[in-house]
Design a protein around this motif. Structure first.
Motif, PDB file in Angstrom:
ATOM      1  N   PHE A  47      66.163   1.431 -28.333  1.00 15.54           N
ATOM      2  CA  PHE A  47      64.876   1.862 -28.868  1.00 15.54           C
ATOM      3  C   PHE A  47      64.134   2.621 -27.779  1.00 15.54           C
ATOM      4  CE2 PHE A  47      65.854  -1.587 -31.701  1.00 15.54           C
ATOM      5  CZ  PHE A  47      65.238  -1.262 -32.904  1.00 15.54           C
ATOM      6  N   GLU A  48      63.373   3.625 -28.180  1.00 14.15           N
ATOM      7  CA  GLU A  48      62.482   4.287 -27.240  1.00 14.15           C
ATOM      8  C   GLU A  48      61.054   3.934 -27.629  1.00 14.15           C
ATOM      9  OE1 GLU A  48      63.299   8.470 -27.436  1.00 14.15           O
ATOM     10  OE2 GLU A  48      62.316   8.716 -29.366  1.00 14.15           O
ATOM     11  N   TYR A  49      60.175   3.946 -26.634  1.00 12.54           N
ATOM     12  CA  TYR A  49      58.778   3.631 -26.890  1.00 12.54           C
ATOM     13  C   TYR A  49      57.868   4.606 -26.152  1.00 12.54           C
ATOM     14  CZ  TYR A  49      58.830   1.315 -22.305  1.00 12.54           C
ATOM     15  OH  TYR A  49      58.952   1.037 -20.972  1.00 12.54           O
ATOM     16  N   LYS A  50      56.678   4.772 -26.726  1.00 11.47           N
ATOM     17  CA  LYS A  50      55.650   5.622 -26.132  1.00 11.47           C
ATOM     18  C   LYS A  50      54.310   4.938 -26.376  1.00 11.47           C
ATOM     19  CE  LYS A  50      53.802  10.303 -26.213  1.00 11.47           C
ATOM     20  NZ  LYS A  50      53.900  11.632 -26.834  1.00 11.47           N
ATOM     21  N   GLY A  51      53.523   4.800 -25.323  1.00 13.15           N
ATOM     22  CA  GLY A  51      52.231   4.130 -25.446  1.00 13.15           C
ATOM     23  C   GLY A  51      51.309   4.836 -26.430  1.00 13.15           C
ATOM     24  N   LYS A  52      50.659   4.064 -27.271  1.00 11.36           N
ATOM     25  CA  LYS A  52      49.729   4.648 -28.244  1.00 11.36           C
ATOM     26  C   LYS A  52      48.467   5.162 -27.566  1.00 11.36           C
ATOM     27  CE  LYS A  52      51.384   2.103 -32.225  1.00 11.36           C
ATOM     28  NZ  LYS A  52      51.100   1.189 -33.317  1.00 11.36           N
ATOM     29  N   ASN A  53      48.070   4.532 -26.463  1.00  9.51           N
ATOM     30  CA  ASN A  53      46.863   4.938 -25.743  1.00  9.51           C
ATOM     31  C   ASN A  53      47.167   5.707 -24.470  1.00  9.51           C
ATOM     32  OD1 ASN A  53      45.177   3.684 -27.631  1.00  9.51           O
ATOM     33  ND2 ASN A  53      45.379   1.727 -26.593  1.00  9.51           N
ATOM     34  N   ASN A  54      48.435   5.746 -24.087  1.00  4.41           N
ATOM     35  CA  ASN A  54      48.835   6.429 -22.858  1.00  4.41           C
ATOM     36  C   ASN A  54      50.179   7.100 -23.112  1.00  4.41           C
ATOM     37  OD1 ASN A  54      49.710   7.272 -20.364  1.00  4.41           O
ATOM     38  ND2 ASN A  54      49.441   5.309 -19.348  1.00  4.41           N
ATOM     39  N   GLY A  55      50.161   8.374 -23.395  1.00  3.77           N
ATOM     40  CA  GLY A  55      51.374   9.119 -23.704  1.00  3.77           C
ATOM     41  C   GLY A  55      52.354   9.220 -22.555  1.00  3.77           C
ATOM     42  N   HIS A  56      51.911   8.834 -21.354  1.00  2.00           N
ATOM     43  CA  HIS A  56      52.806   8.855 -20.194  1.00  2.00           C
ATOM     44  C   HIS A  56      53.542   7.530 -20.018  1.00  2.00           C
ATOM     45  CE1 HIS A  56      51.345  12.753 -18.984  1.00  2.00           C
ATOM     46  NE2 HIS A  56      50.106  12.314 -19.143  1.00  2.00           N
ATOM     47  N   ASP A  57      53.154   6.520 -20.796  1.00  2.00           N
ATOM     48  CA  ASP A  57      53.816   5.207 -20.754  1.00  2.00           C
ATOM     49  C   ASP A  57      54.993   5.261 -21.725  1.00  2.00           C
ATOM     50  OD1 ASP A  57      54.522   2.574 -20.500  1.00  2.00           O
ATOM     51  OD2 ASP A  57      52.664   1.760 -21.342  1.00  2.00           O
ATOM     52  N   ILE A  58      56.137   5.713 -21.227  1.00  2.00           N
ATOM     53  CA  ILE A  58      57.308   5.898 -22.075  1.00  2.00           C
ATOM     54  C   ILE A  58      58.519   5.191 -21.465  1.00  2.00           C
ATOM     55  CG2 ILE A  58      56.556   8.080 -23.073  1.00  2.00           C
ATOM     56  CD1 ILE A  58      58.328   9.505 -21.032  1.00  2.00           C
ATOM     57  N   GLY A  59      59.491   4.913 -22.305  1.00  2.00           N
ATOM     58  CA  GLY A  59      60.707   4.284 -21.807  1.00  2.00           C
ATOM     59  C   GLY A  59      61.631   3.911 -22.946  1.00  2.00           C
ATOM     60  N   ALA A  60      62.608   3.084 -22.609  1.00  2.00           N
ATOM     61  CA  ALA A  60      63.599   2.641 -23.593  1.00  2.00           C
ATOM     62  C   ALA A  60      63.968   1.194 -23.292  1.00  2.00           C
ATOM     63  CB  ALA A  60      64.835   3.524 -23.537  1.00  2.00           C
ATOM     64  N   PHE A  61      64.464   0.508 -24.311  1.00  2.00           N
ATOM     65  CA  PHE A  61      64.947  -0.859 -24.130  1.00  2.00           C
ATOM     66  C   PHE A  61      66.108  -1.098 -25.092  1.00  2.00           C
ATOM     67  CE2 PHE A  61      61.528  -1.113 -27.254  1.00  2.00           C
ATOM     68  CZ  PHE A  61      62.042  -1.935 -28.242  1.00  2.00           C
ATOM     69  N   TYR A  62      66.872  -2.150 -24.799  1.00  2.00           N
ATOM     70  CA  TYR A  62      68.058  -2.507 -25.573  1.00  2.00           C
ATOM     71  C   TYR A  62      67.885  -3.906 -26.149  1.00  2.00           C
ATOM     72  CZ  TYR A  62      69.776   1.094 -22.430  1.00  2.00           C
ATOM     73  OH  TYR A  62      69.926   2.253 -21.710  1.00  2.00           O
ATOM     74  N   CYS A  63      68.475  -4.114 -27.320  1.00  2.00           N
ATOM     75  CA  CYS A  63      68.451  -5.449 -27.913  1.00  2.00           C
ATOM     76  C   CYS A  63      69.615  -5.591 -28.888  1.00  2.00           C
ATOM     77  CB  CYS A  63      67.128  -5.728 -28.607  1.00  2.00           C
ATOM     78  SG  CYS A  63      66.729  -4.603 -29.962  1.00  2.00           S
ATOM     79  N   GLY A  64      69.881  -6.829 -29.255  1.00  2.00           N
ATOM     80  CA  GLY A  64      70.930  -7.120 -30.222  1.00  2.00           C
ATOM     81  C   GLY A  64      70.432  -6.943 -31.645  1.00  2.00           C
ATOM     82  N   GLU A  65      71.318  -7.134 -32.593  1.00  2.00           N
ATOM     83  CA  GLU A  65      71.005  -6.877 -33.996  1.00  2.00           C
ATOM     84  C   GLU A  65      69.851  -7.707 -34.552  1.00  2.00           C
ATOM     85  OE1 GLU A  65      73.179  -6.415 -38.327  1.00  2.00           O
ATOM     86  OE2 GLU A  65      74.394  -6.750 -36.539  1.00  2.00           O
ATOM     87  N   PRO A  66      69.776  -9.031 -34.315  1.00  2.00           N
ATOM     88  CA  PRO A  66      68.656  -9.789 -34.895  1.00  2.00           C
ATOM     89  C   PRO A  66      67.285  -9.269 -34.443  1.00  2.00           C
ATOM     90  CG  PRO A  66      70.351 -11.288 -34.116  1.00  2.00           C
ATOM     91  CD  PRO A  66      70.722  -9.919 -33.614  1.00  2.00           C
ATOM     92  N   THR A  67      67.155  -8.990 -33.151  1.00  2.00           N
ATOM     93  CA  THR A  67      65.892  -8.467 -32.632  1.00  2.00           C
ATOM     94  C   THR A  67      65.639  -7.064 -33.159  1.00  2.00           C
ATOM     95  OG1 THR A  67      66.107  -9.819 -30.648  1.00  2.00           O
ATOM     96  CG2 THR A  67      64.623  -7.929 -30.516  1.00  2.00           C
ATOM     97  N   ALA A  68      66.680  -6.246 -33.230  1.00  2.00           N
ATOM     98  CA  ALA A  68      66.537  -4.881 -33.745  1.00  2.00           C
ATOM     99  C   ALA A  68      66.047  -4.888 -35.190  1.00  2.00           C
ATOM    100  CB  ALA A  68      67.855  -4.138 -33.637  1.00  2.00           C
ATOM    101  N   LYS A  69      66.609  -5.771 -36.001  1.00  2.00           N
ATOM    102  CA  LYS A  69      66.190  -5.849 -37.408  1.00  2.00           C
ATOM    103  C   LYS A  69      64.709  -6.184 -37.510  1.00  2.00           C
ATOM    104  CE  LYS A  69      70.251  -5.066 -39.217  1.00  2.00           C
ATOM    105  NZ  LYS A  69      70.563  -3.826 -39.873  1.00  2.00           N
TER     106      LYS A  69
END
Length: 82
Positions: A47-69
């Motif tokens: 998953f990638e993420y971007k801060g709603k209040n700070n567009g420079h707060d970006i990144g990615a994270f990994y998870c298994g299927e239960p958490t992803a769902k």
């Protein structure tokens, strides 16, 4: 990024725009660390993420299927295909 537990996931969705990038099958003996703190050995979601209040707060994270769902349900996102 710590995404262990429903409260942590809900806080992340309030704080970030989150979208699924990929669902990947791991090779034999390959491992990936999940944002839940667990070790993934079969497949994982990225998953990638971007801060709603700070567009420079970006990144990615990994998870298994239960958490992803759960993230997909919270965000209304689509499940990427392996």
């Amino acid at each position: 990024m710590d995404c262990f537990g429903d409260k942590a996931r809900e806080q992340m969705v309030r704080r970030y725009d989150i979208s699924a990038v990929a669902h990947v099958k791991l090779l034999n003996n390959q491992k990936k660390h999940s944002c839940t703190g667990r070790v993934l050995t079969d497949s994982y979601y990225c998953f990638e993420y971007k801060g709603k209040n700070n567009g420079h707060d970006i990144g990615a994270f990994y998870c298994g299927e239960p958490t992803a769902k759960k993230f997909l349900a919270l965000t209304g996102g689509d499940d990427p295909i392996i």
